[in-house]
Write a protein that holds these residues in place. Structure first.
Motif, PDB file in Angstrom:
ATOM      1  N   GLU A  89       0.815  -1.219   0.000  1.00  0.00           N
ATOM      2  CA  GLU A  89       0.000   0.000   0.000  1.00  0.00           C
ATOM      3  C   GLU A  89       0.850   1.272   0.000  1.00  0.00           C
ATOM      4  O   GLU A  89       0.487   2.287  -0.585  1.00  0.00           O
ATOM      5  N   HIS A  90       1.993   1.229   0.650  1.00  0.00           N
ATOM      6  CA  HIS A  90       2.867   2.405   0.747  1.00  0.00           C
ATOM      7  C   HIS A  90       4.080   2.288  -0.174  1.00  0.00           C
ATOM      8  O   HIS A  90       5.062   3.007  -0.005  1.00  0.00           O
ATOM      9  N   GLY A  91       4.034   1.377  -1.110  1.00  0.00           N
ATOM     10  CA  GLY A  91       5.151   1.146  -2.011  1.00  0.00           C
ATOM     11  C   GLY A  91       6.049   0.039  -1.488  1.00  0.00           C
ATOM     12  O   GLY A  91       5.750  -0.599  -0.487  1.00  0.00           O
ATOM     13  N   ARG A  92       7.127  -0.168  -2.178  1.00  0.00           N
ATOM     14  CA  ARG A  92       8.093  -1.196  -1.779  1.00  0.00           C
ATOM     15  C   ARG A  92       9.352  -0.543  -1.230  1.00  0.00           C
ATOM     16  O   ARG A  92       9.730   0.543  -1.639  1.00  0.00           O
ATOM     17  N   PHE A  93       9.961  -1.234  -0.296  1.00  0.00           N
ATOM     18  CA  PHE A  93      11.192  -0.755   0.319  1.00  0.00           C
ATOM     19  C   PHE A  93      12.308  -0.770  -0.719  1.00  0.00           C
ATOM     20  O   PHE A  93      12.588  -1.813  -1.321  1.00  0.00           O
ATOM     21  N   THR A  94      12.924   0.380  -0.953  1.00  0.00           N
ATOM     22  CA  THR A  94      13.964   0.503  -1.968  1.00  0.00           C
ATOM     23  C   THR A  94      15.368   0.560  -1.370  1.00  0.00           C
ATOM     24  O   THR A  94      16.338   0.708  -2.109  1.00  0.00           O
ATOM     25  N   PHE A 113       8.522   2.640  13.407  1.00  0.00           N
ATOM     26  CA  PHE A 113       9.940   2.868  13.694  1.00  0.00           C
ATOM     27  C   PHE A 113      10.642   3.264  12.407  1.00  0.00           C
ATOM     28  O   PHE A 113      10.077   3.150  11.320  1.00  0.00           O
ATOM     29  N   TRP A 114      11.871   3.773  12.542  1.00  0.00           N
ATOM     30  CA  TRP A 114      12.553   4.279  11.368  1.00  0.00           C
ATOM     31  C   TRP A 114      14.051   4.078  11.441  1.00  0.00           C
ATOM     32  O   TRP A 114      14.639   3.875  12.498  1.00  0.00           O
ATOM     33  N   PHE A 115      14.633   4.143  10.257  1.00  0.00           N
ATOM     34  CA  PHE A 115      16.086   4.118  10.058  1.00  0.00           C
ATOM     35  C   PHE A 115      16.354   4.629   8.648  1.00  0.00           C
ATOM     36  O   PHE A 115      15.558   4.388   7.738  1.00  0.00           O
ATOM     37  N   GLY A 116      17.410   5.368   8.477  1.00  0.00           N
ATOM     38  CA  GLY A 116      17.832   5.824   7.157  1.00  0.00           C
ATOM     39  C   GLY A 116      16.763   6.547   6.348  1.00  0.00           C
ATOM     40  O   GLY A 116      16.804   6.519   5.121  1.00  0.00           O
ATOM     41  N   TYR A 119      10.422   4.196   6.984  1.00  0.00           N
ATOM     42  CA  TYR A 119       9.517   3.930   8.108  1.00  0.00           C
ATOM     43  C   TYR A 119       8.850   2.562   7.946  1.00  0.00           C
ATOM     44  O   TYR A 119       8.459   2.180   6.843  1.00  0.00           O
ATOM     45  N   PHE A 120       8.711   1.857   9.067  1.00  0.00           N
ATOM     46  CA  PHE A 120       8.108   0.525   9.087  1.00  0.00           C
ATOM     47  C   PHE A 120       7.210   0.393  10.311  1.00  0.00           C
ATOM     48  O   PHE A 120       7.341   1.141  11.276  1.00  0.00           O
ATOM     49  N   GLY A 121       6.342  -0.610  10.279  1.00  0.00           N
ATOM     50  CA  GLY A 121       5.529  -0.982  11.430  1.00  0.00           C
ATOM     51  C   GLY A 121       5.526  -2.486  11.586  1.00  0.00           C
ATOM     52  O   GLY A 121       5.506  -3.225  10.595  1.00  0.00           O
ATOM     53  N   VAL A 122       5.541  -2.964  12.812  1.00  0.00           N
ATOM     54  CA  VAL A 122       5.547  -4.400  13.106  1.00  0.00           C
ATOM     55  C   VAL A 122       4.125  -4.941  12.970  1.00  0.00           C
ATOM     56  O   VAL A 122       3.157  -4.285  13.366  1.00  0.00           O
ATOM     57  N   ALA A 123       4.001  -6.152  12.424  1.00  0.00           N
ATOM     58  CA  ALA A 123       2.701  -6.819  12.323  1.00  0.00           C
ATOM     59  C   ALA A 123       2.088  -6.944  13.714  1.00  0.00           C
ATOM     60  O   ALA A 123       2.791  -7.319  14.660  1.00  0.00           O
ATOM     61  N   PRO A 124       0.809  -6.642  13.869  1.00  0.00           N
ATOM     62  CA  PRO A 124       0.185  -6.733  15.199  1.00  0.00           C
ATOM     63  C   PRO A 124       0.413  -8.085  15.883  1.00  0.00           C
ATOM     64  O   PRO A 124       0.654  -8.133  17.088  1.00  0.00           O
ATOM     65  N   TYR A 125       0.370  -9.169  15.133  1.00  0.00           N
ATOM     66  CA  TYR A 125       0.567 -10.506  15.694  1.00  0.00           C
ATOM     67  C   TYR A 125       1.985 -10.693  16.250  1.00  0.00           C
ATOM     68  O   TYR A 125       2.215 -11.510  17.131  1.00  0.00           O
ATOM     69  N   HIS A 164       7.708  -9.772  11.464  1.00  0.00           N
ATOM     70  CA  HIS A 164       7.162  -9.303  10.192  1.00  0.00           C
ATOM     71  C   HIS A 164       6.940  -7.794  10.292  1.00  0.00           C
ATOM     72  O   HIS A 164       6.391  -7.317  11.291  1.00  0.00           O
ATOM     73  N   VAL A 165       7.378  -7.077   9.273  1.00  0.00           N
ATOM     74  CA  VAL A 165       7.206  -5.621   9.243  1.00  0.00           C
ATOM     75  C   VAL A 165       6.641  -5.184   7.896  1.00  0.00           C
ATOM     76  O   VAL A 165       6.892  -5.821   6.874  1.00  0.00           O
ATOM     77  N   GLN A 166       5.865  -4.110   7.944  1.00  0.00           N
ATOM     78  CA  GLN A 166       5.295  -3.527   6.739  1.00  0.00           C
ATOM     79  C   GLN A 166       5.986  -2.197   6.470  1.00  0.00           C
ATOM     80  O   GLN A 166       6.178  -1.392   7.396  1.00  0.00           O
ATOM     81  N   TYR A 167       6.350  -1.967   5.228  1.00  0.00           N
ATOM     82  CA  TYR A 167       6.961  -0.708   4.840  1.00  0.00           C
ATOM     83  C   TYR A 167       5.893   0.379   4.846  1.00  0.00           C
ATOM     84  O   TYR A 167       4.822   0.225   4.259  1.00  0.00           O
ATOM     85  N   LEU A 168       6.167   1.494   5.514  1.00  0.00           N
ATOM     86  CA  LEU A 168       5.216   2.601   5.629  1.00  0.00           C
ATOM     87  C   LEU A 168       5.621   3.818   4.810  1.00  0.00           C
ATOM     88  O   LEU A 168       4.901   4.815   4.803  1.00  0.00           O
ATOM     89  N   GLY A 169       6.748   3.760   4.142  1.00  0.00           N
ATOM     90  CA  GLY A 169       7.167   4.858   3.268  1.00  0.00           C
ATOM     91  C   GLY A 169       8.448   5.513   3.723  1.00  0.00           C
ATOM     92  O   GLY A 169       9.047   5.161   4.734  1.00  0.00           O
ATOM     93  N   ALA A 170       8.864   6.488   2.928  1.00  0.00           N
ATOM     94  CA  ALA A 170      10.103   7.211   3.213  1.00  0.00           C
ATOM     95  C   ALA A 170       9.786   8.654   3.545  1.00  0.00           C
ATOM     96  O   ALA A 170       8.734   9.156   3.283  1.00  0.00           O
TER      97      ALA A 170
END
Length: 170
Positions: A89-94, A113-116, A119-125, A164-170
């Motif tokens: 949904e937010h694109g792919r991690f490049t 959370f973030w780095f470089g 931005y990412f988010g951890v799967a609720p599970y 598991h993490v989902q990419y949330l964008g840059a």
């Protein structure tokens, strides 16, 4: 010559400390898997309250053995815990993926959370599997998840665990 021996001894000591920090086995200590998990072909049904401490001293969280076996990545595509209605949904991690790309966490928490600049988010599970992560200083490596569209696997180098993490964008 008298000054050279103590200086050499100090250099050797620091070299050993640096080596110990980057060459560990299961449970972290610097071990970085050479590749992500293989796709699951004979999936196990997803179970609530799973345990992952497959041997004494291993963490009760998804982790990677020093031989490259990914413990806990065995439920396959049918695992509803990782279903997304809108994968990517937010694109792919490049940024860099895999062993050659170690990222230093810069802040946040499981929800974001973030780095470089990414931005990412951890799967609720998976949130309960990263309670001991240091969100402002741990090193992680991102791997593709071959079974769950829209998810990546964030491997914590210090602990040897992953979520598991989902990419949330840059």
């Amino acid at each position: 010559m008298k000054k050279l021996i103590p200086t050499l001894a100090i250099c050797i000591l620091f070299s050993l400390v640096a080596f110990a920090q980057h060459h560990g086995n299961v449970g972290g200590g610097g071990h970085i898997p050479s590749h992500g998990p293989a796709p699951v072909h004979n999936a196990h049904p997803a179970q609530e309250n799973r345990h992952f401490n497959d041997h004494a001293g291993h963490p009760d969280a998804p982790h990677v053995h020093s031989n490259g076996k990914w413990i806990g990545h065995d439920t396959g595509r049918e695992d509803a815990h990782y279903h997304l209605d809108h994968p990517w949904e937010h694109g792919r991690f490049t940024g860099g993926i895999g062993r050659g790309h170690v990222w230093h966490l810069s802040g946040g928490g499981p929800g974001r959370f973030w780095f470089g600049g990414f931005y990412f988010g951890v799967a609720p599970y998976d949130v309960g599997f990263c309670n001991d992560w240091f969100w402002d200083r741990d090193d992680i490596v991102i791997y593709d998840d071959p079974d769950h569209d829209g998810w990546y696997l964030a491997y914590n180098v210090r602990l040897g665990t992953y979520v598991h993490v989902q990419y949330l964008g840059a």
